[in-house]
Design an enzyme around this catalytic site. Structure first.
Site, PDB file in Angstrom:
ATOM      1  N   ARG A 252     -17.071   0.483  31.209  1.00 45.03           N
ATOM      2  CA  ARG A 252     -17.935  -0.066  30.157  1.00 45.03           C
ATOM      3  C   ARG A 252     -19.012   0.944  29.772  1.00 45.03           C
ATOM      4  O   ARG A 252     -19.377   1.055  28.599  1.00 45.03           O
ATOM      5  CB  ARG A 252     -18.579  -1.377  30.627  1.00 45.03           C
ATOM      6  CG  ARG A 252     -17.573  -2.524  30.666  1.00 45.03           C
ATOM      7  CD  ARG A 252     -18.059  -3.670  31.505  1.00 45.03           C
ATOM      8  NE  ARG A 252     -19.235  -4.330  30.971  1.00 45.03           N
ATOM      9  CZ  ARG A 252     -20.012  -5.134  31.687  1.00 45.03           C
ATOM     10  NH1 ARG A 252     -19.742  -5.369  32.962  1.00 45.03           N
ATOM     11  NH2 ARG A 252     -21.059  -5.694  31.134  1.00 45.03           N
TER      12      ARG A 252
ATOM     13  N   ARG B 215     -21.629  -3.156  18.004  1.00 37.36           N
ATOM     14  CA  ARG B 215     -21.316  -2.289  19.128  1.00 37.36           C
ATOM     15  C   ARG B 215     -20.557  -1.064  18.689  1.00 37.36           C
ATOM     16  O   ARG B 215     -20.219  -0.222  19.512  1.00 37.36           O
ATOM     17  CB  ARG B 215     -20.429  -3.057  20.068  1.00 37.36           C
ATOM     18  CG  ARG B 215     -21.067  -3.359  21.384  1.00 37.36           C
ATOM     19  CD  ARG B 215     -19.983  -4.021  22.207  1.00 37.36           C
ATOM     20  NE  ARG B 215     -20.322  -4.060  23.574  1.00 37.36           N
ATOM     21  CZ  ARG B 215     -21.002  -5.047  24.137  1.00 37.36           C
ATOM     22  NH1 ARG B 215     -21.449  -6.036  23.421  1.00 37.36           N
ATOM     23  NH2 ARG B 215     -21.226  -5.012  25.422  1.00 37.36           N
TER      24      ARG B 215
ATOM     25  N   LYS C 264     -30.235  -6.646  27.863  1.00 38.20           N
ATOM     26  CA  LYS C 264     -30.268  -7.170  26.486  1.00 38.20           C
ATOM     27  C   LYS C 264     -30.307  -8.697  26.494  1.00 38.20           C
ATOM     28  O   LYS C 264     -31.096  -9.305  25.791  1.00 38.20           O
ATOM     29  CB  LYS C 264     -29.011  -6.738  25.707  1.00 38.20           C
ATOM     30  CG  LYS C 264     -28.809  -5.253  25.603  1.00 38.20           C
ATOM     31  CD  LYS C 264     -27.543  -4.926  24.796  1.00 38.20           C
ATOM     32  CE  LYS C 264     -26.247  -5.376  25.464  1.00 38.20           C
ATOM     33  NZ  LYS C 264     -25.955  -4.740  26.753  1.00 38.20           N
TER      34      LYS C 264
ATOM     35  N   ARG D 177     -25.557  -9.212  39.680  1.00 39.93           N
ATOM     36  CA  ARG D 177     -25.684 -10.225  38.636  1.00 39.93           C
ATOM     37  C   ARG D 177     -24.757 -11.406  38.923  1.00 39.93           C
ATOM     38  O   ARG D 177     -23.649 -11.248  39.382  1.00 39.93           O
ATOM     39  CB  ARG D 177     -25.323  -9.648  37.272  1.00 39.93           C
ATOM     40  CG  ARG D 177     -25.279 -10.757  36.224  1.00 39.93           C
ATOM     41  CD  ARG D 177     -25.310 -10.261  34.830  1.00 39.93           C
ATOM     42  NE  ARG D 177     -24.187  -9.387  34.533  1.00 39.93           N
ATOM     43  CZ  ARG D 177     -24.031  -8.816  33.355  1.00 39.93           C
ATOM     44  NH1 ARG D 177     -24.930  -8.993  32.417  1.00 39.93           N
ATOM     45  NH2 ARG D 177     -23.000  -8.035  33.144  1.00 39.93           N
TER      46      ARG D 177
ATOM     47  N   ARG E 210     -19.070 -11.891  37.159  1.00 41.70           N
ATOM     48  CA  ARG E 210     -18.159 -11.729  36.021  1.00 41.70           C
ATOM     49  C   ARG E 210     -17.034 -10.765  36.376  1.00 41.70           C
ATOM     50  O   ARG E 210     -17.251  -9.782  37.063  1.00 41.70           O
ATOM     51  CB  ARG E 210     -18.944 -11.180  34.819  1.00 41.70           C
ATOM     52  CG  ARG E 210     -19.577 -12.271  33.993  1.00 41.70           C
ATOM     53  CD  ARG E 210     -20.585 -11.756  32.997  1.00 41.70           C
ATOM     54  NE  ARG E 210     -20.174 -10.560  32.261  1.00 41.70           N
ATOM     55  CZ  ARG E 210     -20.938  -9.980  31.345  1.00 41.70           C
ATOM     56  NH1 ARG E 210     -22.115 -10.495  31.031  1.00 41.70           N
ATOM     57  NH2 ARG E 210     -20.535  -8.889  30.729  1.00 41.70           N
TER      58      ARG E 210
END
Ligand code: AP5
Ligand code: MG
Length: 213
Positions: A171, A88, A13, A127, A160
């Site tokens: 998640r 969300r 996203k 990431r 992260r």
């Protein structure tokens, strides 16, 4: 043009929202980036949000909604925006809908970047994020020019806290329970568009620009 990016954590996203924002000259608004900036600056909001984020849980709607409504009321949002990570939950979507309706406005597109869970877990470990400017890299797909350093602002890149494998699974569970119902919500409004998020990011973007034409 008002656009919402839907999709699982790590679907891309943020990657796509940045490209859309650049091409169409509209702001990219990521509630996750806003929370991370607050955590970095040690604000009260940041400290509260961190307790949820580190566990892979959603930050309560009471905290999230106000921030978003304040942000979209700013001048640079007059010609539109691309929302990344908001709404969300169904209550968040309803609040946004009501706020827009009161202004005689509406969301033009809700773009679902579709990626199966198996691909997601693999992506997240690679990431790297810049907590200063929000830029995102991937050690294989989008490496920075200099290892560990942000191309844009020169700050150090990090994994992260919520990209650790056990948290990624949480998640995903939260996504399926609380966020996926938004796909039907926006389908019912006639604005849902789905793109295959498993292909190369340039090809995902091409599919999105076809939709936005
Ligand atoms: P947030 O920051 O929104 O995280 P997320 O939704 O979990 O999504 P990510 O940012 O992890 O993924 P992305 O889809 O943006 O993917 P990206 O482009 O980086 O939220 C974090 C937390 O904040 C939440 O868990 C929650 O606690 C809280 N929060 C935020 N908003 C909230 C709200 N509204 N209500 C309540 N709580 C809220 O891509 C992922 C990786 O894959 C990157 O490394 C990228 O380079 C790579 N990649 C991207 N596209 C491709 C591709 N096509 N092929 C290969 N690799 C790709
Ligand atoms: Mg993101």
């Amino acid at each position: 043009m008002k656009i919402i990016m839907l999709g699982a954590p790590g679907a891309g996203k943020g990657t796509q929202a940045k490209m859309i924002a650049e091409k169409y000259g509209i702001p990219h608004i990521s509630t996750g980036d806003i929370f991370r900036a607050n955590i970095k600056n040690g604000t009260q909001l940041g400290m509260e949000a961190k307790q949820y984020m580190d566990k892979g849980l959603l930050v309560p709607d009471e905290l999230t909604v106000k921030i978003l409504l304040d942000r979209v009321a700013q001048d640079d949002c007059k010609k539109g925006y691309v929302l990344d990570g908001f709404p969300r939950t169904i209550p968040q979507a309803e609040v946004l809908d009501k706020a827009l309706t009161e202004l005689g406005d509406k969301i033009d597109y809700a773009i679902d970047v579709d990626v199966p869970d198996e691909n997601i877990v693999r992506r997240m470990g690679g990431r790297r994020a810049c907590l200063s400017c929000g830029a995102t890299y991937h050690i294989e797909h989008v490496p920075p020019k200099k290892e560990g350093i942000c191309d844009t602002c020169g700050q150090e890149l990090v994994l992260r806290d919520d990209d650790k494998p056990e948290t990624v699974q949480n998640r995903l569970n939260v996504y399926h329970e609380q966020t996926q119902p938004l796909i039907e919500f926006y389908q019912a409004k006639g604005v849902l568009k789905t793109v295959d998020g498993t292909v190369d990011m340039k090809d995902v973007f091409t599919a999105i620009t076809e939709i936005l034409k």
